[in-house]
Design a protein around this motif. Structure first.
Motif, mmCIF file in Angstrom:
data_model
loop_
_atom_site.group_PDB
_atom_site.id
_atom_site.type_symbol
_atom_site.label_atom_id
_atom_site.label_comp_id
_atom_site.label_asym_id
_atom_site.label_seq_id
_atom_site.Cartn_x
_atom_site.Cartn_y
_atom_site.Cartn_z
ATOM 1 N N UNK A 217 -65.416 38.926 22.766
ATOM 2 C CA UNK A 217 -66.491 39.184 23.520
ATOM 3 C C UNK A 217 -66.455 40.501 24.188
ATOM 4 N N UNK A 218 -65.421 40.855 24.628
ATOM 5 C CA UNK A 218 -65.263 42.121 25.246
ATOM 6 C C UNK A 218 -65.504 43.191 24.355
ATOM 7 N N UNK A 219 -65.011 43.254 23.138
ATOM 8 C CA UNK A 219 -64.808 44.283 21.988
ATOM 9 C C UNK A 219 -65.422 43.587 20.703
ATOM 10 N N UNK A 220 -66.627 43.353 20.632
ATOM 11 C CA UNK A 220 -67.355 42.653 19.604
ATOM 12 C C UNK A 220 -67.257 43.603 18.326
ATOM 13 N N UNK A 221 -67.392 44.795 18.518
ATOM 14 C CA UNK A 221 -67.232 45.835 17.505
ATOM 15 C C UNK A 221 -65.903 46.292 16.908
ATOM 16 N N UNK A 222 -64.915 45.355 17.480
ATOM 17 C CA UNK A 222 -63.485 45.702 17.018
ATOM 18 C C UNK A 222 -62.938 44.604 16.358
ATOM 19 N N UNK A 223 -63.346 43.423 17.023
ATOM 20 C CA UNK A 223 -62.617 42.251 16.215
ATOM 21 C C UNK A 223 -63.567 41.322 15.618
ATOM 22 N N UNK A 224 -63.110 40.571 14.797
ATOM 23 C CA UNK A 224 -63.775 39.207 13.931
ATOM 24 C C UNK A 224 -63.161 38.105 14.219
ATOM 25 N N UNK A 225 -63.680 37.108 14.338
ATOM 26 C CA UNK A 225 -63.026 35.739 14.198
ATOM 27 C C UNK A 225 -63.271 35.073 12.796
ATOM 28 N N UNK A 226 -62.325 34.522 12.229
ATOM 29 C CA UNK A 226 -62.945 33.871 10.972
ATOM 30 C C UNK A 226 -63.180 32.458 11.121
ATOM 31 N N UNK A 227 -63.836 31.731 10.057
ATOM 32 C CA UNK A 227 -64.288 30.520 10.494
ATOM 33 C C UNK A 227 -63.047 29.404 10.005
ATOM 34 N N UNK A 228 -62.266 30.088 9.306
ATOM 35 C CA UNK A 228 -60.892 29.175 9.081
ATOM 36 C C UNK A 228 -60.070 29.102 10.560
ATOM 37 N N UNK A 229 -59.343 28.055 10.618
ATOM 38 C CA UNK A 229 -58.252 28.303 11.725
ATOM 39 C C UNK A 229 -57.067 27.453 11.428
ATOM 40 N N UNK A 230 -56.263 27.263 12.246
ATOM 41 C CA UNK A 230 -54.890 26.375 11.881
ATOM 42 C C UNK A 230 -54.802 25.257 12.874
ATOM 43 N N UNK A 231 -56.018 24.667 13.058
ATOM 44 C CA UNK A 231 -56.281 23.428 13.526
ATOM 45 C C UNK A 231 -56.565 23.364 15.160
ATOM 46 N N UNK A 232 -57.061 22.025 15.403
ATOM 47 C CA UNK A 232 -57.512 21.757 16.827
ATOM 48 C C UNK A 232 -56.418 21.111 17.653
ATOM 49 N N UNK A 233 -56.397 21.494 18.854
ATOM 50 C CA UNK A 233 -55.399 20.910 20.035
ATOM 51 C C UNK A 233 -56.086 20.701 21.299
ATOM 52 N N UNK A 234 -55.228 19.948 22.250
ATOM 53 C CA UNK A 234 -55.928 19.600 23.384
ATOM 54 C C UNK A 234 -54.833 20.169 24.545
ATOM 55 N N UNK A 235 -55.527 20.612 25.527
ATOM 56 C CA UNK A 235 -54.860 21.029 26.708
ATOM 57 C C UNK A 235 -54.637 20.031 27.681
ATOM 58 N N UNK A 236 -53.334 20.019 28.161
ATOM 59 C CA UNK A 236 -53.181 19.163 29.317
ATOM 60 C C UNK A 236 -52.350 19.775 30.533
ATOM 61 N N UNK A 237 -52.111 19.227 31.532
ATOM 62 C CA UNK A 237 -51.438 19.581 32.776
ATOM 63 C C UNK A 237 -49.774 19.134 32.467
ATOM 64 N N UNK A 238 -48.953 19.807 32.664
ATOM 65 C CA UNK A 238 -47.460 19.091 32.284
ATOM 66 C C UNK A 238 -46.762 19.107 33.617
ATOM 67 N N UNK A 239 -45.831 18.011 33.859
ATOM 68 C CA UNK A 239 -44.991 17.854 34.843
ATOM 69 C C UNK A 239 -43.606 17.234 34.211
ATOM 70 N N UNK A 240 -42.734 16.998 35.346
ATOM 71 C CA UNK A 240 -41.477 16.480 34.727
ATOM 72 C C UNK A 240 -41.873 14.887 34.494
ATOM 73 N N UNK A 241 -40.894 14.344 33.534
ATOM 74 C CA UNK A 241 -40.849 13.094 33.111
ATOM 75 C C UNK A 241 -40.994 11.784 34.331
ATOM 76 N N UNK A 242 -40.205 12.210 35.194
ATOM 77 C CA UNK A 242 -40.086 11.267 36.572
ATOM 78 C C UNK A 242 -41.161 11.420 37.421
ATOM 79 N N UNK A 243 -42.066 12.297 37.280
ATOM 80 C CA UNK A 243 -43.305 12.655 38.347
ATOM 81 C C UNK A 243 -44.543 11.812 37.942
ATOM 82 N N UNK A 244 -44.516 10.512 37.915
ATOM 83 C CA UNK A 244 -45.477 9.719 37.432
ATOM 84 C C UNK A 244 -46.434 9.535 38.830
ATOM 85 N N UNK A 245 -45.815 9.302 40.069
ATOM 86 C CA UNK A 245 -46.803 9.292 41.187
ATOM 87 C C UNK A 245 -47.753 10.380 41.272
ATOM 88 N N UNK A 246 -47.070 11.809 40.967
ATOM 89 C CA UNK A 246 -47.653 13.060 40.871
ATOM 90 C C UNK A 246 -48.783 13.203 39.744
#
Length: 277
Positions: A217-246
Motif C-alpha cells: 500500500x505504501x509503494x503500490x507501483x513497486x510491488x504486486x501481491x499474487x492471488x496464490x498464497x502459502x496458506x491461512x493461519x491464525x494469530x494468538x498471544x503466547x504465554x508459558x504453559x504454566x501460566x493458565x491464570x494469566x
C-alpha cells in the motif's frame, strides 16, 4: 447440724447451676461443620497475577509492531496489548527480541508474553500456551511490479525471500513447490527481504499478509501481491504453559475488548476495517 444442712444445700444448688449451663456431661459435643466460605478460604489460593508483563516482539514487523520516525514502538499488536493491560489492571512493558529465539526467551522468563503476529501451530502448542485466535492471516507472495511470476508454480528456479523464524518458513517447506526453488533465502526481518526484492536481488518474498499489504500500500507501483498464497493461519498471544491464570485473565480482557468495540476501533485505525476475530 445446721452447718451440715447448709453445706448440702450449697452442693445441690451448684450442681443445678452446672447442669443448666453445661447440659448433660455425658453428651459429646457435635463437631463443628465449617461454612462454605470457610472451606473456600482454606482451599489453595489462585495463582497471583503479575503487576507487570514484559511483552516480547519483533520491532521490525509493521504494522503489528515497529518503530516510528521518533523511534517509538508502535503498531496494531502494541495498541491491543496496551488496551488489554488496561482492562486487566496490569502494566505492559515492550521488549524487542530476536524473533527466531522467541520460545527460549519466553521459557527463560526474560519475557512473559509473545504478542506480535504470532501464528498458532500444533508444533508451537507443545511449548507455548495460546490465547484464542484474534486474527486470521495468509502467507502471501509479493513480487516486483512487472515480474513474470504470476502464480505459485512460477517460483520454479527462483530465489524466494522469507523472514527466518517466521511461520512462513514451515508453510513454504510444507508445499511441494518449495523443492523447485533455486534458493529459500532467510532474512532477519521482512523489511530487509522486501528491500532486496525492490532492487531485484531476489525474485519474490513470502510474508504475512498484514505486513505485505502494509508495504504494498505504501509503494503500490513497486510491488504486486499474487492471488496464490502459502496458506491461512491464525494469530494468538503466547504465554508459558504454566501460566493458565494469566491466559484466562487475558482472554477475559480480549473478549471484553471485542464486546465493547475497543478492538474494532484499534483495527480500524491500522487496517481501515475491523479484522479482529
Amino acid at each position: 447440724m445446721q452447718k451440715l444442712f447448709a453445706s448440702l444445700m450449697t452442693v445441690s444448688v451448684s450442681a443445678m447451676l452446672l447442669s443448666a449451663c453445661g447440659g448433660n456431661s455425658n453428651q459429646t459435643a457435635a463437631p463443628t461443620t465449617p461454612a462454605a466460605s470457610d472451606t473456600q478460604a482454606a482451599s489453595a489460593p489462585a495463582a497471583a497475577l503479575p503487576s507487570k508483563i514484559v511483552v516480547g516482539l519483533d520491532d521490525n514487523f509493521p504494522p503489528m509492531g515497529f518503530r516510528n520516525d521518533k523511534n517509538e514502538l508502535v503498531g496494531f499488536d502494541i495498541d491491543m496489548a496496551r488496551a488489554a493491560g488496561a482492562k486487566m489492571g496490569i502494566e505492559m512493558e515492550f521488549k524487542p527480541i530476536d524473533w527466531s529465539a522467541k520460545e527460549s526467551e519466553l521459557k527463560s522468563k526474560r519475557i512473559d508474553m509473545l504478542w506480535n503476529g504470532l501464528t498458532i501451530t500444533e508444533e508451537r502448542k507443545q511449548n507455548i500456551l495460546f490465547s484464542k485466535p484474534y486474527m486470521e492471516n495468509h502467507q502471501i507472495i509479493v513480487v516486483a511490479a512487472g515480474s513474470p511470476i504470476k502464480v505459485k508454480t512460477d517460483l520454479n528456479g527462483k530465489v524466494v525471500g522469507v523472514q527466518d523464524g517466521s511461520s512462513a518458513v514451515p508453510a513454504i517447506e510444507a508445499d511441494a513447490v518449495a523443492k523447485s526453488f533455486k534458493e529459500l533465502k532467510k532474512y532477519g526481518d521482512n523489511v530487509t527481504a522486501l528491500m532486496d526484492l525492490g532492487v531485484k536481488r531476489i525474485d519474490a518474498v513470502v510474508v504475512d499478509e498484514v505486513v505485505g499489504r502494509y508495504y504494498v500500500a505504501k509503494k503500490p507501483t513497486e510491488y504486486v501481491v499474487l492471488e496464490d498464497n502459502f496458506g491461512t493461519e491464525e494469530y494468538g498471544v503466547g504465554m508459558r504453559l504454566e501460566d493458565a491464570a494469566l491466559q484466562a485473565k487475558l482472554q477475559e480482557a480480549l473478549d471484553n475488548m471485542k464486546a465493547d468495540g475497543t478492538s474494532a476501533k484499534i483495527a480500524n485505525q491500522w487496517f481501515g476495517k475491523d479484522i479482529v476475530k
